[in-house]
Design a protein around this motif. Structure first.
Motif, mmCIF file in Angstrom:
data_model
loop_
_atom_site.group_PDB
_atom_site.id
_atom_site.type_symbol
_atom_site.label_atom_id
_atom_site.label_comp_id
_atom_site.label_asym_id
_atom_site.label_seq_id
_atom_site.Cartn_x
_atom_site.Cartn_y
_atom_site.Cartn_z
ATOM 1 N N ALA A 122 -66.575 11.968 69.222
ATOM 2 C CA ALA A 122 -67.052 11.514 67.910
ATOM 3 C C ALA A 122 -67.027 12.651 66.891
ATOM 4 N N ILE A 123 -67.381 13.845 67.324
ATOM 5 C CA ILE A 123 -67.338 15.008 66.435
ATOM 6 C C ILE A 123 -65.915 15.272 65.958
ATOM 7 N N GLU A 124 -64.946 15.143 66.883
ATOM 8 C CA GLU A 124 -63.555 15.421 66.523
ATOM 9 C C GLU A 124 -63.002 14.353 65.584
ATOM 10 N N VAL A 125 -63.297 13.082 65.845
ATOM 11 C CA VAL A 125 -62.851 12.020 64.941
ATOM 12 C C VAL A 125 -63.434 12.244 63.549
ATOM 13 N N ASN A 126 -64.699 12.578 63.495
ATOM 14 C CA ASN A 126 -65.349 12.821 62.205
ATOM 15 C C ASN A 126 -64.737 14.023 61.488
ATOM 16 N N ARG A 127 -64.323 15.035 62.254
ATOM 17 C CA ARG A 127 -63.721 16.238 61.666
ATOM 18 C C ARG A 127 -62.376 15.946 61.032
ATOM 19 N N ILE A 128 -61.531 15.192 61.734
ATOM 20 C CA ILE A 128 -60.148 15.012 61.274
ATOM 21 C C ILE A 128 -59.994 13.869 60.284
ATOM 22 N N LEU A 129 -61.025 13.028 60.146
ATOM 23 C CA LEU A 129 -60.935 11.858 59.271
ATOM 24 C C LEU A 129 -61.446 12.191 57.873
ATOM 25 N N LYS A 130 -60.690 11.803 56.871
ATOM 26 C CA LYS A 130 -61.090 12.040 55.480
ATOM 27 C C LYS A 130 -62.306 11.183 55.109
ATOM 28 N N PRO A 131 -63.131 11.633 54.176
ATOM 29 C CA PRO A 131 -64.169 10.753 53.625
ATOM 30 C C PRO A 131 -63.527 9.494 53.040
ATOM 31 N N GLY A 132 -64.086 8.349 53.383
ATOM 32 C CA GLY A 132 -63.497 7.082 52.957
ATOM 33 C C GLY A 132 -62.466 6.549 53.912
ATOM 34 N N ILE A 224 -68.172 -20.952 78.248
ATOM 35 C CA ILE A 224 -69.564 -20.894 78.708
ATOM 36 C C ILE A 224 -70.045 -19.468 78.974
ATOM 37 N N LEU A 225 -69.142 -18.496 78.871
ATOM 38 C CA LEU A 225 -69.514 -17.100 79.100
ATOM 39 C C LEU A 225 -69.855 -16.423 77.782
ATOM 40 N N ILE A 226 -70.881 -15.571 77.788
ATOM 41 C CA ILE A 226 -71.242 -14.842 76.576
ATOM 42 C C ILE A 226 -70.156 -13.830 76.237
ATOM 43 N N SER A 227 -70.046 -13.491 74.963
ATOM 44 C CA SER A 227 -68.938 -12.659 74.472
ATOM 45 C C SER A 227 -68.764 -11.333 75.207
ATOM 46 N N PRO A 228 -69.847 -10.565 75.491
ATOM 47 C CA PRO A 228 -69.630 -9.286 76.178
ATOM 48 C C PRO A 228 -68.936 -9.416 77.528
ATOM 49 N N LEU A 229 -69.123 -10.530 78.215
ATOM 50 C CA LEU A 229 -68.529 -10.694 79.543
ATOM 51 C C LEU A 229 -67.014 -10.830 79.488
ATOM 52 N N ILE A 230 -66.483 -11.330 78.394
ATOM 53 C CA ILE A 230 -65.032 -11.578 78.310
ATOM 54 C C ILE A 230 -64.409 -10.906 77.094
ATOM 55 N N GLY A 231 -65.194 -10.108 76.377
ATOM 56 C CA GLY A 231 -64.726 -9.620 75.086
ATOM 57 C C GLY A 231 -64.239 -8.189 75.048
ATOM 58 N N ASN A 232 -63.454 -7.916 74.022
ATOM 59 C CA ASN A 232 -63.089 -6.563 73.627
ATOM 60 C C ASN A 232 -63.865 -6.194 72.371
ATOM 61 N N LEU A 233 -64.177 -4.927 72.232
ATOM 62 C CA LEU A 233 -64.743 -4.446 70.977
ATOM 63 C C LEU A 233 -63.602 -4.179 70.004
ATOM 64 N N PHE A 234 -63.690 -4.755 68.815
ATOM 65 C CA PHE A 234 -62.792 -4.426 67.713
ATOM 66 C C PHE A 234 -63.613 -3.569 66.759
ATOM 67 N N ILE A 235 -63.268 -2.302 66.679
ATOM 68 C CA ILE A 235 -64.087 -1.332 65.965
ATOM 69 C C ILE A 235 -63.407 -0.938 64.664
ATOM 70 N N PHE A 236 -64.109 -1.162 63.574
ATOM 71 C CA PHE A 236 -63.628 -0.765 62.250
ATOM 72 C C PHE A 236 -64.779 -0.072 61.548
ATOM 73 N N LYS A 237 -64.691 1.265 61.459
ATOM 74 C CA LYS A 237 -65.752 2.068 60.863
ATOM 75 C C LYS A 237 -65.174 2.945 59.767
ATOM 76 N N GLN A 238 -65.827 2.926 58.620
ATOM 77 C CA GLN A 238 -65.351 3.707 57.466
ATOM 78 C C GLN A 238 -66.274 4.900 57.236
ATOM 79 N N LYS A 239 -65.688 6.086 57.225
ATOM 80 C CA LYS A 239 -66.447 7.310 56.992
ATOM 81 C C LYS A 239 -66.934 7.348 55.557
ATOM 82 N N GLN A 240 -68.215 7.566 55.390
ATOM 83 C CA GLN A 240 -68.789 7.572 54.039
ATOM 84 C C GLN A 240 -68.517 8.895 53.345
ATOM 85 N N ASN A 241 -68.409 8.850 52.022
ATOM 86 C CA ASN A 241 -68.125 10.058 51.231
ATOM 87 C C ASN A 241 -69.300 11.015 51.243
#
Length: 241
Positions: A122-132, A224-241
């Motif tokens: 997480a530290i490395e992603v935050n380092r290399i990613l531009k604000p926004g 009939i199965l709850i989402s975590p049991l059969i799901g993938n995480l789709f992650i979309f996070k925007q670095k704040q300025n």
């Protein structure tokens, strides 16, 4: 004679099912990309998806030419053979050899389950990613049936097992799993100051031994199965300025 592997999309228009996670994920990634941006495919490996027989899925996944420059990074030297990017970067651990605030978008497709040290990552992603900039990732939920099975079975046995449950998977593309960044809560904890637009995607069955009856049984159980049991995480996070 080797038995034919069942393909649930074989008789579908376009060669993909109505709930294709790859198309959904990369459609969203494409909506963020333009030719002014510098993009990283983190953990890209050799780019084995170029062997996909579905033309449309390949086209939507191919990002080279849609951005100003597309990079690939990986700890595996196979990344140097990746022909789907403009430049490949060989990493040491989680470290990408670029300056701070270098990328507009960082993509990690089926990578988070392999991260041993989520804090360092997480530290490395935050380092290399531009604000926004955007961090976009796809990974199995920690409590999906597949993830639970993978944690029960030791990593050294994964290659042998996957030969049977996912017979079209190449052994060279199989790596140890840890599932330490695989809930929405975990991701919020490690990326606390990001605008979060992540969700659980109820994916098609991926591990069905190439057998249509096992695939159909999993589909019947899906509502009939709850989402975590059969799901993938789709992650979309925007670095704040």
């Amino acid at each position: 004679m080797k038995p034919k592997i069942f393909n649930p999309a074989e008789n579908k228009v376009g060669g993909f099912t109505e709930n294709d996670g790859t198309i959904d994920f990369y459609a969203r990634v494409n909506s963020l990309i333009n030719k002014d941006l510098v993009v990283l495919d983190y953990g890209a490996g050799r780019g084995g998806w170029e062997n996909d027989k579905c033309k449309y899925r390949k086209e939507i996944r191919a990002l080279r030419g849609k951005a100003k420059k597309l990079y690939a990074s990986d700890i595996d030297e196979a990344v140097l053979l990746n022909k789907n990017v403009d430049q490949s970067l060989l990493m040491k651990g989680n470290k990408v050899n670029v300056k701070d605030n270098f990328f507009d978008i960082v993509i990690a497709d089926y990578v988070l389950e392999h991260i041993k040290d989520p804090y360092e990552f997480a530290i490395e992603v935050n380092r290399i990613l531009k604000p926004g900039g955007w961090f976009c990732a796809r990974t199995p939920h920690k409590f999906s049936l597949i993830s639970i099975s993978a944690r029960i079975i030791k990593n050294q046995f994964h290659k042998n097992l996957l030969r049977y449950v996912q017979p079209d998977r190449y052994a060279v593309d199989i790596f140890p799993t840890f599932y330490r960044l695989n809930t929405l809560k975990d991701l919020k904890n490690f990326f606390p100051k990001y605008r979060d637009m992540s969700f659980i995607y109820r994916t098609e069955p991926s591990y069905y031994f190439g057998n249509k009856y096992i695939f159909k049984l999993q589909r019947l159980l899906k509502p009939i199965l709850i989402s975590p049991l059969i799901g993938n995480l789709f992650i979309f996070k925007q670095k704040q300025n």
